[in-house]
Enzyme design. Sequence first.
Site: not given
Ligand SMILES: NC(=O)c1ccc[n+]([C@@H]2O[C@H](COP(=O)([O-])OP(=O)(O)OC[C@H]3O[C@@H](n4cnc5c(N)ncnc54)[C@H](OP(=O)(O)O)[C@@H]3O)[C@@H](O)[C@H]2O)c1
Length: 287
Positions: A92, A71, A22, A134-135, A108, A225
């Site tokens: 965010n 967040k 950012s 994912g959730a 987002d 990304y």
């Molecule tokens: N492009 C963008 O602008 C942007 C913005 C935000 C985030 N992101 C990316 O999105 C990703 C998730 O971010 P978040 O904030 O949503 O994270 P978060 O709230 O921690 O959620 C992580 C998710 O990944 C799942 N997960 C983690 N490890 C796993 C595994 N080994 N096997 C299966 N499922 C797994 C978790 O499942 P459980 O519920 O079972 O733990 C949960 O659903 C990150 O890589 C982040 O960098 C990108």
Amino acid sequence: MILSGTSRLAGVLGWPVAHSRSPRLHGFWLERHRIDGAYLPLPVRPERFADAVRSLRDLGFRGANVTIPHKEAAFAVCDEVDATANRAGAVNTLVFRPDGTIAGSNTDGWGFLAGLRQAVPGVDLAATPATLLGAGGSARAIAAALLDGGCPRLVLVNRTRSRAEALCAALGGPVAAAGWDEAADLLPATRLLVNTTSLGMQGTPSPDLPLDRLPAEAIVADIVYVPRITGLLAAAAARGLRTLGGLPMLLHQARPGFRAWFGIDPEVDDELARFVAGDVPETAEAA
Ligand SMILES: NC(=O)c1ccc[n+]([C@@H]2O[C@H](COP(=O)([O-])OP(=O)(O)OC[C@H]3O[C@@H](n4cnc5c(N)ncnc54)[C@H](OP(=O)(O)O)[C@@H]3O)[C@@H](O)[C@H]2O)c1
């Protein structure tokens, strides 16, 4: 960059925050528009978050972005949140108002949709049943945006199925939960597959799904990304499917904050995308 005594200040709060692109992104826009301002990386420990936010406000910052893991804490610190943040239960983007109150929004989901519409012009969400892997926090924001955009059927696939079920209950509408063991059977009816898990981030394997079961017109998106071309995107492209990486979402979600803090609605164009992508390895091997 030469700052004056009335420079506008903003930044990104995270822990850690060194990985965040950012500052690079907002720095590009500040330079492009020759704005008297700065956007800083702000590493803040979770237990110090609320105090840090109020201190930034008291120091005259215009606001801040918020990234992992703050967040939900950001939601709690706001005096007022908009409808998208309310639906996502997370914030965010913080704006410090002249009267000292703190306004929160969640851009987002909007950023994801803006990136999708730019990559697939004319995409009709109402004709796009989707499967979301994912959730977590970003799943929540993107799921809400897809449903609000008219998605006729959304399935949330999550390792912890109960978390997906809780999210479905909170969202309401045509949304259902599933476990990973059901994911392959969902693919033939899926027109948009979105990975919102952290799987595929550098050093971790991408979700392993039989993508040949997706229809030929399906779009495969990955919000991870780093790297830019995740294993999931590479596998989808190898099958001739349309793909969308995580960078466009990152670029678009930043626009409302920049506009609020610095007074200009910045453009997401190829020059910006190339500049930000220049700092991100293309593949896991290139890292
Ligand atoms: N492009 C963008 O602008 C942007 C913005 C935000 C985030 N992101 C990316 O999105 C990703 C998730 O971010 P978040 O904030 O949503 O994270 P978060 O709230 O921690 O959620 C992580 C998710 O990944 C799942 N997960 C983690 N490890 C796993 C595994 N080994 N096997 C299966 N499922 C797994 C978790 O499942 P459980 O519920 O079972 O733990 C949960 O659903 C990150 O890589 C982040 O960098 C990108």
